[in-house]
Motif scaffolding. Structure first.
Motif, PDB file in Angstrom:
ATOM      1  N   LEU A 129       7.181   7.306   3.143  1.00 44.83           N
ATOM      2  CA  LEU A 129       7.853   6.006   3.088  1.00 44.83           C
ATOM      3  C   LEU A 129       9.351   6.121   3.343  1.00 44.83           C
ATOM      4  CD1 LEU A 129       6.018   4.355   0.069  1.00 44.83           C
ATOM      5  CD2 LEU A 129       5.935   3.616   2.456  1.00 44.83           C
ATOM      6  N   ASP A 130       9.904   7.329   3.299  1.00 46.97           N
ATOM      7  CA  ASP A 130      11.325   7.500   3.633  1.00 46.97           C
ATOM      8  C   ASP A 130      11.622   6.971   5.031  1.00 46.97           C
ATOM      9  OD1 ASP A 130      11.847   8.679   1.213  1.00 46.97           O
ATOM     10  OD2 ASP A 130      11.658  10.737   1.961  1.00 46.97           O
ATOM     11  N   ASN A 131      10.626   6.996   5.907  1.00 52.62           N
ATOM     12  CA  ASN A 131      10.821   6.532   7.276  1.00 52.62           C
ATOM     13  C   ASN A 131      10.726   5.014   7.408  1.00 52.62           C
ATOM     14  OD1 ASN A 131      10.804   9.222   8.869  1.00 52.62           O
ATOM     15  ND2 ASN A 131       8.990   9.383   7.568  1.00 52.62           N
ATOM     16  N   LEU A 132      10.254   4.336   6.376  1.00 53.29           N
ATOM     17  CA  LEU A 132      10.023   2.890   6.468  1.00 53.29           C
ATOM     18  C   LEU A 132      10.995   2.072   5.637  1.00 53.29           C
ATOM     19  CD1 LEU A 132       6.114   2.829   6.158  1.00 53.29           C
ATOM     20  CD2 LEU A 132       7.516   3.265   8.180  1.00 53.29           C
ATOM     21  N   VAL A 133      11.448   2.596   4.510  1.00 51.24           N
ATOM     22  CA  VAL A 133      12.245   1.784   3.576  1.00 51.24           C
ATOM     23  C   VAL A 133      13.566   1.273   4.165  1.00 51.24           C
ATOM     24  CG1 VAL A 133      11.203   2.751   1.501  1.00 51.24           C
ATOM     25  CG2 VAL A 133      13.159   3.917   2.536  1.00 51.24           C
ATOM     26  N   PRO A 134      14.148   1.885   5.218  1.00 54.50           N
ATOM     27  CA  PRO A 134      15.377   1.299   5.764  1.00 54.50           C
ATOM     28  C   PRO A 134      15.159  -0.022   6.524  1.00 54.50           C
ATOM     29  CG  PRO A 134      15.275   3.657   6.249  1.00 54.50           C
ATOM     30  CD  PRO A 134      13.920   3.235   5.782  1.00 54.50           C
ATOM     31  N   LEU A 135      13.912  -0.379   6.825  1.00 51.97           N
ATOM     32  CA  LEU A 135      13.665  -1.600   7.587  1.00 51.97           C
ATOM     33  C   LEU A 135      14.045  -2.823   6.756  1.00 51.97           C
ATOM     34  CD1 LEU A 135      10.181  -0.714   9.156  1.00 51.97           C
ATOM     35  CD2 LEU A 135      12.451  -0.514  10.213  1.00 51.97           C
ATOM     36  N   THR A 136      14.746  -3.759   7.383  1.00 52.84           N
ATOM     37  CA  THR A 136      15.238  -4.939   6.675  1.00 52.84           C
ATOM     38  C   THR A 136      14.542  -6.229   7.092  1.00 52.84           C
ATOM     39  OG1 THR A 136      16.995  -5.231   8.326  1.00 52.84           O
ATOM     40  CG2 THR A 136      17.507  -3.894   6.375  1.00 52.84           C
ATOM     41  N   ARG A 137      13.728  -6.187   8.150  1.00 51.07           N
ATOM     42  CA  ARG A 137      13.090  -7.412   8.631  1.00 51.07           C
ATOM     43  C   ARG A 137      11.564  -7.302   8.621  1.00 51.07           C
ATOM     44  NH1 ARG A 137      17.019  -9.912  12.001  1.00 51.07           N
ATOM     45  NH2 ARG A 137      15.527 -11.574  12.422  1.00 51.07           N
ATOM     46  N   LEU A 138      11.026  -6.335   7.917  1.00 52.59           N
ATOM     47  CA  LEU A 138       9.580  -6.104   7.913  1.00 52.59           C
ATOM     48  C   LEU A 138       8.864  -7.250   7.199  1.00 52.59           C
ATOM     49  CD1 LEU A 138       7.400  -4.027   8.727  1.00 52.59           C
ATOM     50  CD2 LEU A 138       7.585  -3.097   6.425  1.00 52.59           C
ATOM     51  N   GLN A 139       7.879  -7.852   7.882  1.00 56.88           N
ATOM     52  CA  GLN A 139       7.155  -8.996   7.344  1.00 56.88           C
ATOM     53  C   GLN A 139       5.682  -8.694   7.071  1.00 56.88           C
ATOM     54  OE1 GLN A 139       7.699 -12.368   9.930  1.00 56.88           O
ATOM     55  NE2 GLN A 139       9.933 -12.142   9.992  1.00 56.88           N
ATOM     56  N   HIS A 140       5.069  -7.823   7.855  1.00 54.85           N
ATOM     57  CA  HIS A 140       3.648  -7.507   7.720  1.00 54.85           C
ATOM     58  C   HIS A 140       3.500  -5.998   7.566  1.00 54.85           C
ATOM     59  CE1 HIS A 140       2.771 -11.589   9.339  1.00 54.85           C
ATOM     60  NE2 HIS A 140       3.822 -11.330  10.102  1.00 54.85           N
ATOM     61  N   LEU A 141       2.736  -5.603   6.540  1.00 57.87           N
ATOM     62  CA  LEU A 141       2.522  -4.178   6.286  1.00 57.87           C
ATOM     63  C   LEU A 141       1.081  -3.964   5.858  1.00 57.87           C
ATOM     64  CD1 LEU A 141       3.690  -1.329   6.048  1.00 57.87           C
ATOM     65  CD2 LEU A 141       4.391  -1.879   3.713  1.00 57.87           C
ATOM     66  N   ASP A 142       0.347  -3.246   6.684  1.00 58.93           N
ATOM     67  CA  ASP A 142      -1.064  -2.959   6.399  1.00 58.93           C
ATOM     68  C   ASP A 142      -1.193  -1.499   5.990  1.00 58.93           C
ATOM     69  OD1 ASP A 142      -3.777  -2.740   6.239  1.00 58.93           O
ATOM     70  OD2 ASP A 142      -4.205  -3.617   8.204  1.00 58.93           O
ATOM     71  N   LEU A 143      -1.484  -1.285   4.708  1.00 65.28           N
ATOM     72  CA  LEU A 143      -1.673   0.064   4.160  1.00 65.28           C
ATOM     73  C   LEU A 143      -3.111   0.269   3.688  1.00 65.28           C
ATOM     74  CD1 LEU A 143       1.594   0.305   2.013  1.00 65.28           C
ATOM     75  CD2 LEU A 143       1.228   1.114   4.349  1.00 65.28           C
ATOM     76  N   SER A 144      -4.017  -0.537   4.157  1.00 65.54           N
ATOM     77  CA  SER A 144      -5.396  -0.475   3.680  1.00 65.54           C
ATOM     78  C   SER A 144      -6.045   0.853   4.046  1.00 65.54           C
ATOM     79  CB  SER A 144      -6.209  -1.625   4.282  1.00 65.54           C
ATOM     80  OG  SER A 144      -6.195  -1.567   5.701  1.00 65.54           O
ATOM     81  N   GLY A 145      -6.835   1.369   3.115  1.00 70.56           N
ATOM     82  CA  GLY A 145      -7.602   2.585   3.370  1.00 70.56           C
ATOM     83  C   GLY A 145      -6.783   3.847   3.466  1.00 70.56           C
ATOM     84  N   CYS A 146      -5.558   3.844   2.952  1.00 75.05           N
ATOM     85  CA  CYS A 146      -4.735   5.064   2.970  1.00 75.05           C
ATOM     86  C   CYS A 146      -5.157   5.959   1.802  1.00 75.05           C
ATOM     87  CB  CYS A 146      -3.258   4.714   2.855  1.00 75.05           C
ATOM     88  SG  CYS A 146      -2.589   3.896   4.318  1.00 75.05           S
ATOM     89  N   PRO A 147      -5.729   7.120   2.060  1.00 78.92           N
ATOM     90  CA  PRO A 147      -6.300   7.930   0.971  1.00 78.92           C
ATOM     91  C   PRO A 147      -5.264   8.559   0.055  1.00 78.92           C
ATOM     92  CG  PRO A 147      -6.444   9.112   3.048  1.00 78.92           C
ATOM     93  CD  PRO A 147      -5.957   7.733   3.382  1.00 78.92           C
ATOM     94  N   HIS A 148      -4.003   8.680   0.501  1.00 81.78           N
ATOM     95  CA  HIS A 148      -2.990   9.355  -0.308  1.00 81.78           C
ATOM     96  C   HIS A 148      -1.981   8.386  -0.918  1.00 81.78           C
ATOM     97  CE1 HIS A 148      -4.563  13.067   1.413  1.00 81.78           C
ATOM     98  NE2 HIS A 148      -4.393  12.552   2.611  1.00 81.78           N
ATOM     99  N   LEU A 149      -2.131   7.114  -0.659  1.00 81.99           N
ATOM    100  CA  LEU A 149      -1.211   6.126  -1.213  1.00 81.99           C
ATOM    101  C   LEU A 149      -1.512   5.925  -2.695  1.00 81.99           C
ATOM    102  CD1 LEU A 149       1.013   4.180   0.059  1.00 81.99           C
ATOM    103  CD2 LEU A 149      -0.689   2.390  -0.289  1.00 81.99           C
ATOM    104  N   ASP A 150      -0.494   6.025  -3.546  1.00 78.56           N
ATOM    105  CA  ASP A 150      -0.714   5.922  -4.986  1.00 78.56           C
ATOM    106  C   ASP A 150       0.241   4.907  -5.603  1.00 78.56           C
ATOM    107  OD1 ASP A 150       1.705   7.225  -4.907  1.00 78.56           O
ATOM    108  OD2 ASP A 150       0.942   9.142  -5.654  1.00 78.56           O
ATOM    109  N   ASP A 151       0.203   4.826  -6.923  1.00 78.07           N
ATOM    110  CA  ASP A 151       1.030   3.852  -7.637  1.00 78.07           C
ATOM    111  C   ASP A 151       2.520   4.120  -7.439  1.00 78.07           C
ATOM    112  OD1 ASP A 151      -1.303   2.695  -8.559  1.00 78.07           O
ATOM    113  OD2 ASP A 151      -1.289   3.791 -10.461  1.00 78.07           O
TER     114      ASP A 151
END
Length: 242
Positions: A129-151
């Motif tokens: 996520l270090d590569n994504l958090v700088p985005l300031t205009r992100l409106q749609h994010l699909d993280l479905s089925g990510c096996p390593h995504l946690d709380d």
């Protein structure tokens, strides 16, 4: 040898047996070989797991050079495409996918904000996520089925609180109600897909999500669902409110 033993036994002659010391040595040699085999198997499994962790770390490495050279949007787009995902820039109707020649188009749009990312089924982790958090205009994010995504990873999405409209964490096996509770920072969220997220009390969790995000349509975890499973809806496809 079997025939000889049968004949000798039939004639009343005792069957020759190996000396006791030889039997113990043979048994000891067999146990030693089995122990060595189990040790080698354990070492091979540990080596394979270590190799998988290293590969996962490389795939989620921070694209600092790209960010410094081309900006946040190109770095996030290249990371997403390297994970097999899709990217959509502002003003575009089509998604950029890794199957085509995406490099020239991504570089041409270096000054255009990224508004949608499809990372469904990708190996995304907390560090990625270090590569994504700088985005300031992100409106749609699909993280479905990510096996390593946690709380812990969901807790980092608060940076999109002023922009994110649609989010899917459907079928993420490591996400629990603790991670869903951190989504209250997403004040502009209009659609949240949590189908297939296993929680102990799905009906109660859905009520809490609707109270926490009053302007958001929550998909999955129906009130009568005892497992928390449901039918996920692809990003961008809306279901009518029930």
């Amino acid at each position: 040898m079997a025939a000889l033993r049968a004949v000798l036994g039939y004639r009343g002659v005792p069957t020759p047996r190996p000396p006791p010391g030889q039997s113990r040595r043979a048994a000891g040699g067999l146990l030693q070989r089995l122990g060595q085999w189990f040790y080698e198997m354990e070492a091979a499994v540990a080596w394979g797991e270590r190799l998988q962790r290293q590969r996962l770390q490389r795939r989620n490495a921070y694209h600092g050079f790209l960010r410094d050279t081309y900006g946040d949007n190109v770095a996030a787009a290249v990371f997403t495409l390297s994970c097999g995902g899709g990217v959509r820039f502002e003003g575009q109707e089509h998604w950029i996918r890794p199957e085509g020649r995406w490099q020239p188009e991504v570089l041409r749009l270096r000054d255009v904000p990224v508004v949608a990312l499809d990372l469904s089924g990708s190996p995304l982790t907390y560090n990625g996520l270090d590569n994504l958090v700088p985005l300031t205009r992100l409106q749609h994010l699909d993280l479905s089925g990510c096996p390593h995504l946690d709380d812990w990873a969901l807790g980092r999405l608060h940076v999109f609180g002023d922009s994110l409209r649609e989010l899917s964490v459907a079928r993420c096996p490591r996400v629990t109600e603790r991670g869903l509770a951190t989504l209250h920072h997403l004040r502009e969220l209009q659609r949240l897909d949590v189908a297939g997220v296993h929680v102990s009390s799905p009906g109660l969790v859905r009520i809490l999500l609707e109270e926490m995000l009053p302007g958001c349509q929550v998909l999955g975890m129906d009130l009568g669902d005892g497992t928390g499973t449901g039918t996920p809806t692809p990003l961008g496809e809306r279901k009518p409110p029930t």
